[in-house]
Design an enzyme around this catalytic site. Structure first.
Site, mmCIF file in Angstrom:
data_model
loop_
_atom_site.group_PDB
_atom_site.id
_atom_site.type_symbol
_atom_site.label_atom_id
_atom_site.label_comp_id
_atom_site.label_asym_id
_atom_site.label_seq_id
_atom_site.Cartn_x
_atom_site.Cartn_y
_atom_site.Cartn_z
ATOM 1 N N SER A 2 18.396 -0.945 30.651
ATOM 2 C CA SER A 2 19.707 -0.092 28.839
ATOM 3 C C SER A 2 20.686 -1.167 28.653
ATOM 4 O O SER A 2 20.971 -1.533 27.552
ATOM 5 C CB SER A 2 20.570 0.936 30.302
ATOM 6 O OG SER A 2 20.651 0.221 31.010
ATOM 7 N N CYS A 15 -5.575 -3.025 1.688
ATOM 8 C CA CYS A 15 -5.224 -3.306 3.639
ATOM 9 C C CYS A 15 -6.565 -3.345 4.028
ATOM 10 O O CYS A 15 -7.297 -4.767 3.870
ATOM 11 C CB CYS A 15 -4.596 -2.110 3.861
ATOM 12 S SG CYS A 15 -3.712 -2.851 5.557
ATOM 13 N N LYS A 73 -9.347 2.858 -2.680
ATOM 14 C CA LYS A 73 -9.737 2.094 -1.211
ATOM 15 C C LYS A 73 -10.835 2.977 -0.813
ATOM 16 O O LYS A 73 -11.367 3.875 -0.771
ATOM 17 C CB LYS A 73 -8.240 2.477 -0.152
ATOM 18 C CG LYS A 73 -8.536 1.666 1.038
ATOM 19 C CD LYS A 73 -7.330 2.120 2.344
ATOM 20 C CE LYS A 73 -7.261 0.889 2.894
ATOM 21 N NZ LYS A 73 -5.961 1.937 3.951
ATOM 22 N N LEU A 110 24.635 3.760 29.942
ATOM 23 C CA LEU A 110 24.715 1.801 31.120
ATOM 24 C C LEU A 110 23.978 2.140 32.605
ATOM 25 O O LEU A 110 25.651 2.377 32.848
ATOM 26 C CB LEU A 110 25.485 0.922 29.928
ATOM 27 C CG LEU A 110 25.160 1.293 29.142
ATOM 28 C CD1 LEU A 110 27.089 0.432 28.251
ATOM 29 C CD2 LEU A 110 24.256 0.535 28.106
ATOM 30 N N GLU A 166 1.247 -1.167 0.525
ATOM 31 C CA GLU A 166 -0.120 0.156 -0.035
ATOM 32 C C GLU A 166 0.469 1.002 0.100
ATOM 33 O O GLU A 166 1.983 1.355 0.556
ATOM 34 C CB GLU A 166 -0.868 -0.001 1.684
ATOM 35 C CG GLU A 166 -2.046 1.493 1.423
ATOM 36 C CD GLU A 166 -2.685 1.349 2.745
ATOM 37 O OE1 GLU A 166 -3.375 1.762 2.867
ATOM 38 O OE2 GLU A 166 -2.084 0.100 3.729
#
Length: 541
Positions: free
Chosen positions: A298, A147, A111, A292, A41
Site C-alpha cells: 500500500s 507495428c 498492415k 494504508l 499506429e
C-alpha cells in the site's frame, strides 16, 4: 529525409481529441522543417479500439477525421494511422496508414502481419494486406510498415508469418522504412525494439524510423521511446520515455547516439504512474482513495498515486482491526504525513459485531480464514463508501505474487477500480520501495524492514502460509510467464513440494483473478488480457 515524429498519447475512441493532438503536432513539426510527419499506429482511433470498431458509426467517423486532417495539410505530407473498411472478402476492416498530401488523393497502405498472441487480437477485426508497395514522396521511395510488420521471427514468440513486408518494400526500391507503432510496454521492451530495428536496418541497408504511441489505455501502457536508426543500424534518435514528445530526425545522419534506458525501478515507477494517471484522466476520475495498512504494497501504491494525481487528490485510509499492530498504524500515518496526503483512520469496529452474528451458526467450529476474510471485506465496504460519496477511484494494492497464489480476499482487498501493482512481484515491490527512498525516506524504514503480514490474526506472517518471496517469485516467473510445467521447474532444482503447492494455488485461484480489478501490465505476461485460462479445468502437468 527529415522525418517529424509525433509521439502522441491518443485516447481510445476520442476521435475529435485525437484529431486535435495530431493536427497540433503536425503543425509544429511542419513549421520546424519536417519534410514528412508520422504518427503512431491507429492514432485517430487510439489503440486498441477493440469492439468499438463494430459500432455502426465508429469507422465512418474515423474516416471523416481522416478527411478533416487532409484538409489541414500544408507542404509536408502526414502519415497517420486509422481504421479503413475492407471492401473485399474477409474481416470487415484494415489496420491502415494514410499518406495525406495537399491537393492529392489520399494514399493508403494496410498492415500485413496481424498479431493474435499475448494481449493482441487483431485477427478478430482486420484483414491483412495482400501486397505492399512503397509511396513516392518528394522524389524518394518510402516504405511504410505498421507495428508488427517490422518484427522478425527471432523477436517473436515463435515463427508466425510467411511474409516479410519490410523485405518486399526494399525489393521494390524503398529507400527509407517508416513504422507506425503501438507497442505496449514491458520490462526490457525498449532495448529489445532497438536491437530488432537496428538488425533490420543492417540487413536491408536502409534507415528506419519507428514512431511509437505513449500513454495508458486500460491495462496497457505505451512507453513511447520512439527511435530512428541509420542505414548502418546506428541509433540516431530516441524520443522521450513515458511522455509525449516531438522530434525531427534526418535519416541521413551519421551521428550515433547512446540509447537511454532507465533501470528497472525507475522504469516501473514511470510506467505505473503513467498508467494510473491516464486511467484516471481517460475515465474522468480526479482523485483516488486507498487503504494504508502500514505494509509495503500500500505504501508503494500511495507513492505512485501521488506522482500520478498529486498529493491533494489522494486519500489514504487506515482501517485497523483488533489484530493491527501499533507499528503498522503508525507507519500508515507516517507515510501519509511524508506524502502530504489526506489521512483517515476508520477502525473496523463492526468486525466483532459481524463475527458475533455467526456465533450460533459456527458453534463448535474453529476460527479459520472465514473470520480472517471478514476483515478485508469490511475494509472494502469502507473504501467503496468513500468512493461513492466523494467520487474517488478505489485503488487495490495487491501484488502479483499474492494474486498468483490467491493470497488475497475476493470482495475484500481485491476490491477496487484499478489494481495498480497487480503485475509487480513482491520482490520487485521491495526493490521499488527502496528506490523510492533513494534520496529521502518517503516510505517509513520499518515498513520495508518488518516481515510482511496481513495482520488478520495474532502474530501472523506471510511466510506462515507462503514460501519465501524470493523462491515464490522465481517459481511464478517460470510457471506463469514462461509456461514451464511443474516437472520442468522441479528439474531446475526447486523443491517438489513447494513447486506443486504453487502450481495448485495458481490453478485453483483463476476464479479470483477473473473477478479482480483491471491491472496495469508491466511484465512479459500479466494476468488479465494477456493470459486466458479456463476456470473449470483439471489439467495437472
Amino acid at each position: 529525409m527529415k522525418i517529424g515524429f509525433a509521439q502522441i498519447n491518443p485516447t481510445v475512441g476520442d476521435l475529435r481529441g485525437n484529431c486535435e493532438l495530431i493536427i497540433g503536432a503536425y503543425q509544429r513539426l511542419a513549421a520546424a522543417g519536417a519534410e514528412l510527419v508520422m504518427t503512431p499506429e491507429l492514432a485517430i482511433t487510439g489503440y486498441p479500439p477493440q469492439d468499438l470498431i463494430f459500432k455502426s458509426r465508429f469507422v465512418p467517423e474515423n474516416l471523416a477525421v481522416l478527411d478533416k486532417l487532409q484538409a489541414r495539410i500544408g507542404n509536408a505530407p502526414l502519415l497517420v494511422g486509422f481504421v479503413d473498411r475492407n471492401h473485399g472478402r474477409g474481416k470487415p476492416f484494415h489496420n491502415a496508414a494514410a499518406l495525406l498530401e495537399r491537393g492529392k488523393p489520399i494514399r493508403k497502405t494496410y498492415k500485413s502481419l496481424l498479431p493474435t498472441y499475448d494481449v493482441f487480437d487483431e485477427d478478430r477485426y482486420f484483414e491483412p494486406a495482400t501486397r505492399v508497395e512503397p509511396f513516392e514522396v518528394q522524389g524518394k521511395k518510402i516504405g511504410v510498415t505498421i507495428c508488427e510488420d517490422i518484427w522478425t521471427d527471432e523477436y517473436l514468440p515463435r515463427p508466425l508469418y510467411d511474409v516479410e513486408p519490410a523485405r518486399s518494400l526494399v525489393e521494390q526500391g524503398a529507400e527509407i522504412i517508416l513504422n507506425l507503432s503501438a507497442s505496449p510496454f514491458r520490462l526490457g521492451a525498449p532495448a529489445c525494439r532497438l536491437e530488432m530495428i537496428a538488425a533490420q536496418a543492417r540487413t536491408y541497408h536502409r534507415p528506419i524510423c519507428y514512431c511509437n504511441a505513449v500513454g495508458g489505455n486500460d491495462q496497457l501502457i505505451f512507453d513511447g521511446n520512439s527511435i530512428a536508426v541509420n542505414a548502418s543500424g546506428d541509433s540516431i534518435a530516441q524520443l522521450a520515455a513515458f511522455r509525449e514528445d516531438e522530434k525531427i530526425v534526418d535519416t541521413g545522419s551519421i551521428h550515433a547516439i547512446e540509447f537511454r534506458e532507465a533501470k528497472t525501478p525507475e522504469q516501473l515507477f514511470a510506467a505505473l504512474s503513467l498508467g494510473l494517471g491516464d486511467y484516471c484522466r481517460k475515465c474522468n476520475f480526479r482523485s483516488a482513495v486507498l487503504g494504508l495498512s502500514g505494509g509495503v504494497d500500500s505504501a508503494v501504491t500511495a507513492v505512485i498515486a501521488v506522482e500520478s494525481l498529486g498529493a491533494e487528490n489522494v486519500t489514504g485510509v487506515s482501517m485497523p482491526s483488533p489484530y493491527s499492530s501499533r507499528g503498522s498504524i503508525d507507519d500508515a500515518r507516517g507515510l501519509a504525513r511524508s506524502l502530504g496526503i489526506k489521512f483517515l483512520e476508520i477502525p473496523i469496529t463492526e468486525f466483532k459485531i459481524f463475527k458475533g452474528q455467526f456465533k450460533e451458526i459456527f458453534k463448535g467450529l474453529p476460527e479459520n480464514e472465514t473470520e480472517e476474510n471478514m476483515q478485508p471485506r469490511l475494509r472494502a465496504m469502507t473504501l467503496m463508501a468513500l468512493s461513492n460519496k466523494f467520487g474517488d477511484l478505489v485503488l487495490s494494492t495487491g501484488n502479483k505474487s499474492e494474486l498468483s497464489v490467491g493470497y488475497c480476499t475476493l470482495y475484500g482487498d481485491m476490491a477496487g477500480g484499478l489494481a495498480v501493482i497487480s503485475d509487480v512481484p513482491k520482490t520487485m515491490i521491495y526493490e521499488l520501495a527502496r528506490w523510492m527512498n533513494r534520496n529521502l525516506e518517503v516510505i517509513p524504514k520499518s515498513t520495508i524492514e518488518k516481515p510482511p503480514s496481513a495482520e488478520l490474526k495474532p502474530n501472523q506472517k506471510d511466510q506462515d502460509t507462503l514460501p519465501p518471496y524470493d523462491v515464490l517469485d522465481e517459481i511464478l516467473q517460470l510457471y506463469v510467464e514462461e509456461n514451464l510445467s511443474a516437472r520442468d521447474i522441479i528439474a531446475r532444482g526447486f523443491d517438489e513440494k513447494t513447486v506443486r503447492w504453487v502450481q495448485r494455488r495458481v490453478d485453483l485461484n483463476e476464479y479470483k483473478r477473473e473477478q479482480a480489478a483491471p491491472g496495469l501490465k508491466v511484465t512479459s505476461r500479466a494476468f488479465g488480457m494477456g493470459r486466458k485460462m479456463p476456470i473449470a479445468q483439471k489439467y495437472v502437468d
